[in-house]
Design a protein around this motif. Structure first.
Motif, PDB file in Angstrom:
ATOM      1  N   GLY A   1      -1.534 -27.068   5.274  1.00  0.00           N
ATOM      2  CA  GLY A   1      -2.864 -27.542   5.643  1.00  0.00           C
ATOM      3  C   GLY A   1      -3.181 -27.216   7.070  1.00  0.00           C
ATOM      4  N   LEU A   2      -4.244 -27.860   7.560  1.00  0.00           N
ATOM      5  CA  LEU A   2      -4.706 -27.679   8.931  1.00  0.00           C
ATOM      6  C   LEU A   2      -4.284 -28.890   9.761  1.00  0.00           C
ATOM      7  N   VAL A   3      -3.666 -28.635  10.892  1.00  0.00           N
ATOM      8  CA  VAL A   3      -3.199 -29.713  11.758  1.00  0.00           C
ATOM      9  C   VAL A   3      -3.408 -29.297  13.211  1.00  0.00           C
ATOM     10  N   GLN A   4      -3.591 -30.263  14.085  1.00  0.00           N
ATOM     11  CA  GLN A   4      -3.764 -29.963  15.499  1.00  0.00           C
ATOM     12  C   GLN A   4      -2.406 -29.755  16.184  1.00  0.00           C
ATOM     13  N   THR A   5      -2.441 -29.073  17.278  1.00  0.00           N
ATOM     14  CA  THR A   5      -1.238 -28.872  18.087  1.00  0.00           C
ATOM     15  C   THR A   5      -0.574 -30.218  18.374  1.00  0.00           C
TER      16      THR A   5
ATOM     17  N   LYS B   1      15.583 -34.098  -7.574  1.00  0.00           N
ATOM     18  CA  LYS B   1      14.203 -33.650  -7.789  1.00  0.00           C
ATOM     19  C   LYS B   1      14.082 -32.132  -7.716  1.00  0.00           C
ATOM     20  N   ASN B   2      15.203 -31.432  -7.547  1.00  0.00           N
ATOM     21  CA  ASN B   2      15.162 -29.964  -7.395  1.00  0.00           C
ATOM     22  C   ASN B   2      14.152 -29.546  -6.339  1.00  0.00           C
ATOM     23  N   THR B   3      14.163 -30.240  -5.229  1.00  0.00           N
ATOM     24  CA  THR B   3      13.142 -30.041  -4.199  1.00  0.00           C
ATOM     25  C   THR B   3      13.794 -29.836  -2.837  1.00  0.00           C
ATOM     26  N   VAL B   4      13.242 -28.899  -2.097  1.00  0.00           N
ATOM     27  CA  VAL B   4      13.624 -28.704  -0.709  1.00  0.00           C
ATOM     28  C   VAL B   4      12.408 -28.986   0.161  1.00  0.00           C
ATOM     29  N   TYR B   5      12.649 -29.577   1.315  1.00  0.00           N
ATOM     30  CA  TYR B   5      11.571 -29.986   2.216  1.00  0.00           C
ATOM     31  C   TYR B   5      11.711 -29.271   3.559  1.00  0.00           C
ATOM     32  N   LEU B   6      10.591 -29.179   4.238  1.00  0.00           N
ATOM     33  CA  LEU B   6      10.598 -28.722   5.620  1.00  0.00           C
ATOM     34  C   LEU B   6       9.700 -29.667   6.402  1.00  0.00           C
ATOM     35  N   GLN B   7      10.328 -30.535   7.169  1.00  0.00           N
ATOM     36  CA  GLN B   7       9.579 -31.433   8.057  1.00  0.00           C
ATOM     37  C   GLN B   7       9.310 -30.689   9.358  1.00  0.00           C
ATOM     38  N   MET B   8       8.039 -30.562   9.700  1.00  0.00           N
ATOM     39  CA  MET B   8       7.639 -29.800  10.886  1.00  0.00           C
ATOM     40  C   MET B   8       6.953 -30.743  11.858  1.00  0.00           C
ATOM     41  N   ASN B   9       7.544 -30.922  13.019  1.00  0.00           N
ATOM     42  CA  ASN B   9       6.989 -31.789  14.056  1.00  0.00           C
ATOM     43  C   ASN B   9       6.628 -30.980  15.286  1.00  0.00           C
TER      44      ASN B   9
ATOM     45  N   ALA C   1       0.536 -23.572  17.977  1.00  0.00           N
ATOM     46  CA  ALA C   1      -0.360 -22.574  17.398  1.00  0.00           C
ATOM     47  C   ALA C   1       0.440 -21.413  16.791  1.00  0.00           C
ATOM     48  N   GLU C   2       1.545 -21.065  17.420  1.00  0.00           N
ATOM     49  CA  GLU C   2       2.350 -19.941  16.933  1.00  0.00           C
ATOM     50  C   GLU C   2       3.113 -20.248  15.645  1.00  0.00           C
ATOM     51  N   ASP C   3       3.047 -21.494  15.178  1.00  0.00           N
ATOM     52  CA  ASP C   3       3.637 -21.831  13.880  1.00  0.00           C
ATOM     53  C   ASP C   3       2.682 -21.507  12.732  1.00  0.00           C
ATOM     54  N   THR C   4       1.454 -21.135  13.053  1.00  0.00           N
ATOM     55  CA  THR C   4       0.486 -20.784  12.023  1.00  0.00           C
ATOM     56  C   THR C   4       0.981 -19.602  11.202  1.00  0.00           C
TER      57      THR C   4
ATOM     58  N   TYR D   1      14.844 -15.532  -5.461  1.00  0.00           N
ATOM     59  CA  TYR D   1      13.648 -16.156  -6.016  1.00  0.00           C
ATOM     60  C   TYR D   1      12.744 -16.601  -4.868  1.00  0.00           C
ATOM     61  N   TRP D   2      11.443 -16.405  -5.082  1.00  0.00           N
ATOM     62  CA  TRP D   2      10.461 -16.740  -4.051  1.00  0.00           C
ATOM     63  C   TRP D   2       9.302 -17.530  -4.646  1.00  0.00           C
ATOM     64  N   GLY D   3       8.742 -18.404  -3.822  1.00  0.00           N
ATOM     65  CA  GLY D   3       7.510 -19.068  -4.188  1.00  0.00           C
ATOM     66  C   GLY D   3       6.313 -18.242  -3.753  1.00  0.00           C
ATOM     67  N   GLN D   4       5.126 -18.777  -4.023  1.00  0.00           N
ATOM     68  CA  GLN D   4       3.886 -18.055  -3.710  1.00  0.00           C
ATOM     69  C   GLN D   4       3.398 -18.334  -2.299  1.00  0.00           C
ATOM     70  N   GLY D   5       3.917 -19.353  -1.669  1.00  0.00           N
ATOM     71  CA  GLY D   5       3.540 -19.629  -0.290  1.00  0.00           C
ATOM     72  C   GLY D   5       2.502 -20.727  -0.147  1.00  0.00           C
ATOM     73  N   THR D   6       2.511 -21.354   1.015  1.00  0.00           N
ATOM     74  CA  THR D   6       1.513 -22.365   1.363  1.00  0.00           C
ATOM     75  C   THR D   6       1.086 -22.138   2.810  1.00  0.00           C
ATOM     76  N   GLN D   7      -0.217 -22.215   3.049  1.00  0.00           N
ATOM     77  CA  GLN D   7      -0.755 -21.893   4.370  1.00  0.00           C
ATOM     78  C   GLN D   7      -0.624 -23.087   5.313  1.00  0.00           C
ATOM     79  N   VAL D   8      -0.121 -22.813   6.505  1.00  0.00           N
ATOM     80  CA  VAL D   8      -0.083 -23.804   7.583  1.00  0.00           C
ATOM     81  C   VAL D   8      -0.893 -23.235   8.746  1.00  0.00           C
ATOM     82  N   THR D   9      -1.890 -23.994   9.184  1.00  0.00           N
ATOM     83  CA  THR D   9      -2.726 -23.576  10.306  1.00  0.00           C
ATOM     84  C   THR D   9      -2.686 -24.651  11.370  1.00  0.00           C
ATOM     85  N   VAL D  10      -2.292 -24.250  12.569  1.00  0.00           N
ATOM     86  CA  VAL D  10      -2.218 -25.182  13.694  1.00  0.00           C
ATOM     87  C   VAL D  10      -3.311 -24.809  14.682  1.00  0.00           C
ATOM     88  N   SER D  11      -4.225 -25.730  14.905  1.00  0.00           N
ATOM     89  CA  SER D  11      -5.348 -25.465  15.800  1.00  0.00           C
ATOM     90  C   SER D  11      -5.049 -26.025  17.178  1.00  0.00           C
ATOM     91  N   SER D  12      -5.448 -25.258  18.177  1.00  0.00           N
ATOM     92  CA  SER D  12      -5.200 -25.689  19.566  1.00  0.00           C
ATOM     93  C   SER D  12      -6.428 -26.362  20.146  1.00  0.00           C
TER      94      SER D  12
END
Length: 119
Positions: free
Chosen positions: A10-14, A76-84, A88-91, A108-119
């Protein structure tokens, strides 16, 4: 065959946080490791973090050490990535990958998810 589906982008602020999830489905899932990669526009896909499925050791790219945490829930056959403390360069588009064995990295690969960091 294994299917991987990412979510949580999703979209998140710096300075903000996001948690990405990657759910695996298909045949009995017991990979050697799972990993997250990312690809920014016009750039190559880069490694972010990896977790060994059974021993849970982890490994991170220098650019995310201390800010990102990879974890997994085998029930749950799930892997997580907690990003704190996102920058902006993490976009990028974030992809999860599964390695079926030590000698078959990221097969094996997933389709991807968009991460946008706004400054």
């Amino acid at each position: 065959q294994v299917q991987l589906v990412e979510s949580g982008g999703g979209l998140v602020q710096t300075g903000g946080s996001l948690r990405l999830s990657c759910v695996a489905s298909g045949r009995t899932f017991s990979p050697y490791s799972m990993a997250w990669f990312r690809q920014a526009p016009g750039k190559e896909r880069d490694f972010v973090a990896r977790i060994n499925w059974s021993e849970r050791w982890t490994y991170y790219a220098d650019s995310v050490k201390g800010r990102f945490t990879i974890s997994r829930d085998s029930a749950k056959n799930t892997v997580y990535l907690q990003m704190n403390n996102l920058k902006a360069e993490d976009t990028a588009v974030y992809y999860c990958a599964a390695s079926s064995s030590r000698n078959n990295p990221n097969d094996y690969w997933g389709q991807g998810t968009q991460v946008t960091v706004s400054s």
